[in-house]
Motif scaffolding. Structure first.
Motif, PDB file in Angstrom:
ATOM      1  N   GLY A  22       0.819  -1.212   0.000  1.00 33.35           N
ATOM      2  CA  GLY A  22       0.000   0.000   0.000  1.00 33.35           C
ATOM      3  C   GLY A  22       0.854   1.264   0.000  1.00 33.35           C
ATOM      4  O   GLY A  22       0.562   2.226  -0.721  1.00 33.35           O
ATOM      5  N   ALA A  23       1.921   1.270   0.793  1.00 32.78           N
ATOM      6  CA  ALA A  23       2.832   2.426   0.811  1.00 32.78           C
ATOM      7  C   ALA A  23       3.526   2.589  -0.538  1.00 32.78           C
ATOM      8  O   ALA A  23       3.741   3.713  -1.005  1.00 32.78           O
ATOM      9  CB  ALA A  23       3.860   2.265   1.928  1.00 32.78           C
ATOM     10  N   THR A  24       3.864   1.466  -1.171  1.00 34.99           N
ATOM     11  CA  THR A  24       4.487   1.527  -2.497  1.00 34.99           C
ATOM     12  C   THR A  24       3.544   2.168  -3.501  1.00 34.99           C
ATOM     13  O   THR A  24       3.955   3.031  -4.291  1.00 34.99           O
ATOM     14  CB  THR A  24       4.881   0.109  -2.965  1.00 34.99           C
ATOM     15  OG1 THR A  24       5.811  -0.439  -2.036  1.00 34.99           O
ATOM     16  CG2 THR A  24       5.499   0.134  -4.349  1.00 34.99           C
ATOM     17  N   ILE A  25       2.290   1.779  -3.471  1.00 29.21           N
ATOM     18  CA  ILE A  25       1.297   2.356  -4.380  1.00 29.21           C
ATOM     19  C   ILE A  25       1.101   3.836  -4.080  1.00 29.21           C
ATOM     20  O   ILE A  25       1.057   4.664  -4.995  1.00 29.21           O
ATOM     21  CB  ILE A  25      -0.034   1.584  -4.283  1.00 29.21           C
ATOM     22  CG1 ILE A  25       0.143   0.175  -4.840  1.00 29.21           C
ATOM     23  CG2 ILE A  25      -1.149   2.325  -5.008  1.00 29.21           C
ATOM     24  CD1 ILE A  25      -1.028  -0.756  -4.568  1.00 29.21           C
ATOM     25  N   LEU A  26       1.013   4.175  -2.794  1.00 33.10           N
ATOM     26  CA  LEU A  26       0.802   5.576  -2.404  1.00 33.10           C
ATOM     27  C   LEU A  26       1.952   6.470  -2.875  1.00 33.10           C
ATOM     28  O   LEU A  26       1.729   7.553  -3.418  1.00 33.10           O
ATOM     29  CB  LEU A  26       0.649   5.677  -0.885  1.00 33.10           C
ATOM     30  CG  LEU A  26       0.366   7.060  -0.327  1.00 33.10           C
ATOM     31  CD1 LEU A  26      -1.000   7.556  -0.807  1.00 33.10           C
ATOM     32  CD2 LEU A  26       0.411   7.039   1.184  1.00 33.10           C
ATOM     33  N   PHE A  27       3.176   6.020  -2.705  1.00 32.43           N
ATOM     34  CA  PHE A  27       4.327   6.816  -3.114  1.00 32.43           C
ATOM     35  C   PHE A  27       4.587   6.731  -4.619  1.00 32.43           C
ATOM     36  O   PHE A  27       5.401   7.472  -5.141  1.00 32.43           O
ATOM     37  CB  PHE A  27       5.579   6.410  -2.336  1.00 32.43           C
ATOM     38  CG  PHE A  27       5.720   7.126  -1.030  1.00 32.43           C
ATOM     39  CD1 PHE A  27       6.745   8.034  -0.833  1.00 32.43           C
ATOM     40  CD2 PHE A  27       4.827   6.913  -0.005  1.00 32.43           C
ATOM     41  CE1 PHE A  27       6.872   8.710   0.359  1.00 32.43           C
ATOM     42  CE2 PHE A  27       4.939   7.580   1.198  1.00 32.43           C
ATOM     43  CZ  PHE A  27       5.971   8.487   1.386  1.00 32.43           C
ATOM     44  N   PHE A  43       9.703  -0.040   0.139  1.00 28.06           N
ATOM     45  CA  PHE A  43       8.925  -0.214   1.363  1.00 28.06           C
ATOM     46  C   PHE A  43       8.855  -1.674   1.792  1.00 28.06           C
ATOM     47  O   PHE A  43       8.566  -1.956   2.955  1.00 28.06           O
ATOM     48  CB  PHE A  43       7.501   0.335   1.178  1.00 28.06           C
ATOM     49  CG  PHE A  43       7.443   1.827   1.215  1.00 28.06           C
ATOM     50  CD1 PHE A  43       7.531   2.513   2.411  1.00 28.06           C
ATOM     51  CD2 PHE A  43       7.300   2.547   0.040  1.00 28.06           C
ATOM     52  CE1 PHE A  43       7.478   3.893   2.445  1.00 28.06           C
ATOM     53  CE2 PHE A  43       7.244   3.929   0.062  1.00 28.06           C
ATOM     54  CZ  PHE A  43       7.337   4.604   1.267  1.00 28.06           C
ATOM     55  N   VAL A  44       9.123  -2.588   0.886  1.00 25.57           N
ATOM     56  CA  VAL A  44       9.072  -4.008   1.237  1.00 25.57           C
ATOM     57  C   VAL A  44      10.346  -4.466   1.946  1.00 25.57           C
ATOM     58  O   VAL A  44      10.342  -5.517   2.597  1.00 25.57           O
ATOM     59  CB  VAL A  44       8.804  -4.882  -0.004  1.00 25.57           C
ATOM     60  CG1 VAL A  44       7.452  -4.558  -0.602  1.00 25.57           C
ATOM     61  CG2 VAL A  44       9.888  -4.751  -1.032  1.00 25.57           C
ATOM     62  N   MET A  45      11.423  -3.707   1.860  1.00 24.41           N
ATOM     63  CA  MET A  45      12.690  -4.142   2.452  1.00 24.41           C
ATOM     64  C   MET A  45      12.615  -4.297   3.977  1.00 24.41           C
ATOM     65  O   MET A  45      13.132  -5.298   4.508  1.00 24.41           O
ATOM     66  CB  MET A  45      13.823  -3.194   2.055  1.00 24.41           C
ATOM     67  CG  MET A  45      15.194  -3.693   2.464  1.00 24.41           C
ATOM     68  SD  MET A  45      15.649  -5.301   1.792  1.00 24.41           S
ATOM     69  CE  MET A  45      15.960  -4.879   0.108  1.00 24.41           C
TER      70      MET A  45
END
Length: 169
Positions: A22-27, A43-45
């Motif tokens: 979700g953070a990846t999509i948002l950014f 963000f997945v790291m």
């Protein structure tokens, strides 16, 4: 210090995975502020790092693979690029988790930075081999810096679940 929570897969794998994606999509939204685009850290790291530190699992590598394939499709990368790089990072942490046990927060942050640099370095090399030219080192450097700033999220996830299953300590 809070009590450890149980290791139900939806709690320690599912929720963090959805939050990171979700953070990846948002950014990833094409928003510009003062002519600058939002940073695109991995963000997945933190999730990949924390899962390997918390305990060995059969499910976690498949979740790492799914997140990598999602990043490949979301960022239009060659299929398998981020999946391989994230599996590499997961394997590094899993292989070194005995050395990491009991380390201070600063040392864990340093380990996280080394693993992040390795994953981004591998991605850099794979992209360079694929397109036969060099990606921007400045862009990779900014992505590295913004990704290592995410370590507190990995630390929090480790702190919540590290003592939930004593068989792996």
């Amino acid at each position: 210090m809070s009590a450890a929570r149980t290791l139900e897969p939806w709690r320690w794998l599912g929720i963090p995975m959805l939050q990171a994606l979700g953070a990846t999509i948002l950014f990833g939204i094409p928003l510009r502020l003062w002519g600058l685009q939002l940073p695109e850290p991995l963000f997945v790291m933190p999730v990949v790092f924390a899962w390997a530190v918390i305990r060995p699992s059969v499910i976690a590598p498949f979740c790492v693979l799914l997140m990598g394939l999602f990043l490949d499709s979301f960022w239009y990368a060659p299929l398998g690029l981020w999946a391989v790089c994230l599996i590499l990072a997961y394997g590094m942490v899993l292989g070194g988790r005995q050395m990491m046990a009991g380390q201070s927060r600063t040392m864990m942050w340093a380990w996280y930075a080394v693993v992040t640099a390795t994953a981004l370095g591998a991605a850099y090399l794979f992209v360079m081999l694929d397109v036969k030219s060099q990606p921007s080192l400045i862009a990779v450097g900014w992505q590295f810096l913004t990704t290592i700033l995410l370590y507190p999220f990995a630390h929090r996830l480790i702190e919540i679940f590290e003592d939930a299953d004593v068989r792996f300590r």
